[in-house]
Design a protein around this motif. Structure first.
Motif, mmCIF file in Angstrom:
data_model
loop_
_atom_site.group_PDB
_atom_site.id
_atom_site.type_symbol
_atom_site.label_atom_id
_atom_site.label_comp_id
_atom_site.label_asym_id
_atom_site.label_seq_id
_atom_site.Cartn_x
_atom_site.Cartn_y
_atom_site.Cartn_z
ATOM 1 N N MET A 49 -9.794 11.969 40.925
ATOM 2 C CA MET A 49 -9.464 13.208 41.627
ATOM 3 C C MET A 49 -8.656 14.161 40.754
ATOM 4 N N VAL A 50 -7.699 13.617 40.011
ATOM 5 C CA VAL A 50 -6.893 14.454 39.121
ATOM 6 C C VAL A 50 -7.757 14.974 37.973
ATOM 7 N N LYS A 51 -8.563 14.097 37.395
ATOM 8 C CA LYS A 51 -9.436 14.487 36.283
ATOM 9 C C LYS A 51 -10.397 15.602 36.677
ATOM 10 N N GLU A 52 -10.978 15.498 37.867
ATOM 11 C CA GLU A 52 -11.953 16.486 38.328
ATOM 12 C C GLU A 52 -11.326 17.642 39.110
ATOM 13 N N ASN A 53 -10.005 17.582 39.303
ATOM 14 C CA ASN A 53 -9.270 18.633 40.007
ATOM 15 C C ASN A 53 -9.818 18.877 41.416
ATOM 16 N N VAL A 54 -9.948 17.777 42.187
ATOM 17 C CA VAL A 54 -10.409 17.875 43.572
ATOM 18 C C VAL A 54 -9.354 17.289 44.501
ATOM 19 N N GLY A 55 -9.276 17.819 45.688
ATOM 20 C CA GLY A 55 -8.323 17.321 46.668
ATOM 21 C C GLY A 55 -8.957 16.444 47.725
#
Length: 85
Positions: A49-55
């Motif tokens: 999630m952090v790597k792909e910048n998704v919440g």
């Protein structure tokens, strides 16, 4: 049409609201950027999630979406461990 949505169909929110409300959801959705297997450990989901910048991320089991995980869900689980709750 759902009666609870009638206020949105009028011009209360602007003159084009009625025509824009007829657009299909597929025109405004965000594409799935990343998924995680339901058996994956929490740190892997957090990393993705952090790597792909998704919440928000779909959880996949047996080739099907079985749920969604939020970044805040993961942080809450980690906070419980760190804070000893």
């Amino acid at each position: 049409m759902d009666p609870s949505l009638t206020v949105l169909m009028g011009d209360v929110f602007g003159p084009q609201m009625k025509e824009h409300s007829q657009r299909p959801v597929s025109e405004v959705m965000s594409p799935i950027q990343v998924t995680v297997d339901g058996n994956a450990p929490i740190p892997k989901a957090l990393y993705l999630m952090v790597k792909e910048n998704v919440g928000l991320m779909p959880v996949i089991q047996d080739g099907k979406v079985t749920g969604m995980i939020r970044l805040s869900d993961l942080f809450n689980e980690i906070a419980k461990v760190v804070l000893g709750e």
